[in-house]
Scaffold this motif. Structure first.
Motif, short mmCIF file in Angstrom:
data_model
loop_
_atom_site.label_atom_id
_atom_site.label_comp_id
_atom_site.label_asym_id
_atom_site.label_seq_id
_atom_site.Cartn_x
_atom_site.Cartn_y
_atom_site.Cartn_z
N ILE A 1 1.09 -1.06 -0.02
CA ILE A 1 -0.08 0.20 0.32
C ILE A 1 0.86 1.21 0.39
CG2 ILE A 1 -1.46 1.23 1.09
CD1 ILE A 1 -3.18 -1.50 2.74
N PHE A 2 2.26 1.30 1.02
CA PHE A 2 2.79 2.20 0.76
C PHE A 2 3.12 2.75 -0.39
CE2 PHE A 2 0.92 2.59 5.45
CZ PHE A 2 0.82 3.71 5.62
N LEU A 3 3.88 1.52 -0.78
CA LEU A 3 4.94 0.77 -2.24
C LEU A 3 3.73 2.18 -3.04
CD1 LEU A 3 6.35 -1.68 -2.55
CD2 LEU A 3 7.40 0.20 -2.72
N GLY A 4 2.93 2.14 -3.16
CA GLY A 4 1.39 2.22 -4.44
C GLY A 4 1.85 3.37 -4.80
N PRO A 5 1.91 4.64 -4.41
CA PRO A 5 2.23 6.19 -5.00
C PRO A 5 3.22 5.58 -6.01
CG PRO A 5 1.96 6.55 -2.67
CD PRO A 5 2.55 4.83 -3.29
N SER A 6 4.92 5.36 -5.75
CA SER A 6 6.02 5.05 -6.48
C SER A 6 5.59 4.15 -7.87
CB SER A 6 6.91 4.50 -5.43
OG SER A 6 6.64 3.36 -5.40
N LEU A 7 4.47 3.34 -8.34
CA LEU A 7 4.23 3.16 -9.03
C LEU A 7 3.47 3.85 -10.15
CD1 LEU A 7 4.15 -0.69 -7.50
CD2 LEU A 7 5.93 0.33 -8.41
N ASP A 8 2.89 4.19 -9.23
CA ASP A 8 1.24 5.17 -10.30
C ASP A 8 1.60 6.13 -11.45
OD1 ASP A 8 -1.08 5.82 -10.98
OD2 ASP A 8 -1.58 7.35 -9.14
N THR A 9 1.02 5.06 -12.47
CA THR A 9 0.86 6.04 -13.38
C THR A 9 -0.21 6.43 -14.45
OG1 THR A 9 0.36 4.40 -15.00
CG2 THR A 9 3.10 5.14 -14.37
N ASP A 10 -0.64 7.83 -15.08
CA ASP A 10 -1.70 8.46 -15.40
C ASP A 10 -2.43 7.57 -16.03
OD1 ASP A 10 -4.16 10.41 -15.52
OD2 ASP A 10 -3.23 11.51 -16.10
N GLU A 11 -3.44 6.67 -16.48
CA GLU A 11 -4.08 5.12 -16.77
C GLU A 11 -5.33 6.16 -16.93
OE1 GLU A 11 -2.15 3.52 -18.89
OE2 GLU A 11 -0.36 3.87 -17.94
N THR A 12 -6.07 6.91 -15.71
CA THR A 12 -7.33 7.16 -16.16
C THR A 12 -7.56 7.25 -17.64
OG1 THR A 12 -6.77 7.70 -14.12
CG2 THR A 12 -8.90 8.44 -15.52
N SER A 13 -7.00 8.47 -18.41
CA SER A 13 -7.65 8.32 -19.70
C SER A 13 -7.89 7.17 -20.69
CB SER A 13 -6.78 9.52 -20.51
OG SER A 13 -5.43 9.27 -20.29
N LYS A 14 -6.97 6.50 -20.48
CA LYS A 14 -6.60 5.20 -21.49
C LYS A 14 -7.97 3.98 -21.02
CE LYS A 14 -2.04 5.17 -21.97
NZ LYS A 14 -0.51 4.45 -21.67
N SER A 15 -8.28 4.02 -19.29
CA SER A 15 -9.13 3.08 -19.02
C SER A 15 -9.53 3.74 -17.72
CB SER A 15 -8.84 1.81 -18.44
OG SER A 15 -8.81 0.88 -18.32
N THR A 16 -10.81 4.06 -17.76
CA THR A 16 -11.95 4.93 -16.72
C THR A 16 -13.32 3.43 -16.36
OG1 THR A 16 -13.28 5.48 -17.74
CG2 THR A 16 -10.84 7.07 -16.95
N GLU A 17 -13.20 2.21 -16.43
CA GLU A 17 -14.35 1.65 -16.66
C GLU A 17 -13.86 -0.15 -16.71
OE1 GLU A 17 -17.06 2.22 -16.89
OE2 GLU A 17 -17.06 3.86 -16.73
N PRO A 18 -14.30 -0.51 -16.03
CA PRO A 18 -13.51 -1.40 -15.28
C PRO A 18 -13.70 -2.74 -16.12
CG PRO A 18 -15.48 -0.78 -14.25
CD PRO A 18 -15.32 -0.45 -15.04
N VAL A 19 -13.04 -3.62 -16.96
CA VAL A 19 -13.00 -4.92 -17.40
C VAL A 19 -14.07 -5.69 -17.19
CG1 VAL A 19 -12.01 -6.91 -18.64
CG2 VAL A 19 -10.55 -4.81 -18.52
N LYS A 20 -14.36 -5.84 -16.21
CA LYS A 20 -15.96 -7.14 -15.40
C LYS A 20 -16.04 -6.37 -14.52
CE LYS A 20 -17.12 -11.55 -14.69
NZ LYS A 20 -17.99 -11.37 -15.84
#
Length: 481
Positions: free
Chosen positions: A461-480
């Motif tokens: 959980i505390f590592l999360g921000p270091s791995l974050d990339t702005d992918e929201t524009s690519k996929s905002t809806e769940p696959v399933k």
């Protein structure tokens, strides 16, 4: 007169045999005197060397070994009379050394963060507890402090050093789900096929807590039914949340199956307190930033509570009976006993602000200081145990540490942008929060295998921000969903 070169050649060719015979003689003597334990230990040395080589070549393998050991070690001790309790200690220490020698300086810099410093404060206090005048022995402290202090920080540090990418986090999650699935299926095997002779023998020694009203509380290969139920609810909650939004339909289906089977594993454990892990759902719903979904989820949870609290539907089913008793504590005689025990502890600890010493209550108290007040008083709760062993001072530090983890973790996840990474973090956070809630009623947190997966989850959980990339524009809806 032998030629010098011929002599040297003969020594090279045959000289090792007397040495090998001498070694064989001493090994035979050692095996004869030491018995099967020494023989088994010696025979396993090649495997140990192979394991060391793998850990030093691939540090993540040490974390995987820690996960496997944490999951099976208590079950194995039913079959093998060997001191396996320190196996995880050895694996973690070796893995940390391996990770420190195999990572870059940038990875090591990740350790300079609030989580590590807060955890070091708690670890430092537990180390000072060695000086507690009420403590019975250093050995009791050593055995008991590992699960409430050292394992947590070791695993968190290892997580920061080893899980360098989202793919490696996926490895952790998927191995966890596979292990949880096997654990659930083995519990079902015990219920539907039967126990083996070793498990039956163990059950006879634990009949007062594992056979209630003629019904067996199943335990899989965990230490007991309580830990089995807690680990199953922990895994079920994480798996079900992961199934709602995954990068592929296959993953969603797999996580959903794991979630359902683990939920049934929790039910057959007969562990009532494990149900409260699912309170973590509320924080998952809050992190979605969707008020409508949060409201619907809250209503659904309230409906389940009302079903168990105010109706008798399905009362003939033993699993539903056990769940229903969890929300009706006033009618449970064991709840009244717990309150009475806490009243006694309050009087005892009034003059002991730093407690009676780590390792003085519960299992370790019975082992190292039998007959004493704390050893004869069941803690029943993780927090009661911390209170009894470290006093109001230690309990305050411990709770503030956990509150920091929850508050900071919530903030970090709330601001993540990558939707799939955020879903994983929300699932882990819900599980972490749920285990802390369930630990109020049972000694859940500081036991295998929960402590291993909880600690790694906190680190992730505390590592999360270091791995974050702005992918929201690519996929905002769940696959399933």
């Amino acid at each position: 007169m032998l030629d010098r070169d011929v002599l040297i050649e003969n020594v090279k060719k045959y000289g090792q045999w007397p040495l090998l015979l001498l070694i064989a003689y001493f090994l035979g003597l050692l095996f004869a005197k030491g018995g099967i334990v020494i023989t088994a230990a010696a025979a396993s040395l090649p495997l140990v060397f192979v394991a060391l080589a793998i850990i030093f070549s691939y540090p993540i393998s040490g974390m995987i070994m820690a996960m496997v050991v944490g999951m099976i070690v208590n079950g194995v001790t039913r079959y093998v009379s060997a001191p396996l309790g320190t196996t995880l200690d050895i694996v973690l220490v070796i893995s940390l050394f391996s990770a420190l020698f195999n990572v870059s300086y940038d990875n090591i810099k990740k350790l300079n963060n609030g989580l590590i410093w807060v955890m070091l404060l708690w670890v430092g206090f537990t180390m000072l507890e060695i000086l507690n005048p009420e403590a019975v022995s250093f050995k009791a402290w050593f055995f008991a402090v590992r699960a409430i202090s050292f394992y947590i920080i070791f695993l968190i540090i290892l997580t920061f050093l080893v899980l360098k990418s989202e793919k490696l986090i996926d490895v952790f999650i998927n191995l966890w789900m596979i292990g949880a699935l096997v654990c659930a299926l083995y519990g079902m095997k015990q219920m539907y096929i039967g126990l083996d002779h070793v498990e039956k023998a163990w059950l006879e020694t634990a009949a007062d807590t594992h056979i209630l009203f003629g019904k067996i509380r199943y335990f899989s290969f965990c230490s007991d039914a309580g830990q089995f139920g807690a680990f199953m609810s922990f895994s079920s909650l994480v798996a079900i949340i992961l199934s709602l939004k995954s990068s592929s339909n296959f993953k969603s289906v797999f996580y959903f199956i794991v979630g359902v089977l683990c939920f049934w594993g929790m039910a057959i454990s007969g562990t009532r307190g494990a149900m409260f892990v699912f309170i973590g759902v509320l924080f998952y719903l809050l992190l979605t930033k969707n008020f409508r979904i949060f409201t619907l989820g809250f209503i659904a949870m309230a409906a389940v509570f009302c079903f168990l609290r105010f109706t008798f539907i399905g009362q003939s089913n033993y699993q539903i009976q056990r769940m229903r008793s969890a929300v009706n504590p006033q009618s449970d005689p064991s709840f009244k006993v717990r309150l009475e025990n806490q009243r006694k502890l309050k009087a005892y600890l009034a003059s002991r602000p730093i407690g009676g010493g780590i390792g003085t209550i519960g299992y370790w108290g019975s082992r190292f200081s039998p007959g004493t007040f704390l050893a004869e008083t069941p803690p029943d709760s993780h927090y009661v145990r911390i209170w009894a062993e470290t006093g109001i001072v230690g309990l305050t530090i411990h709770i503030l540490t956990l509150l920091f983890i929850l508050a900071r973790g919530f903030y970090l996840i709330y601001n993540l942008r990558d939707p799939f990474l955020k879903q994983k973090m929300m699932a882990l956070y819900a599980g972490v929060f749920g285990i802390l809630v369930a630990s109020y009623g049972n000694q859940v947190l500081a036991q295998f295998p929960t402590i291993v997966f909880w600690s790694i989850s906190v680190g992730v959980i505390f590592l999360g921000p270091s791995l974050d990339t702005d992918e929201t524009s690519k996929s905002t809806e769940p696959v399933k969903s």
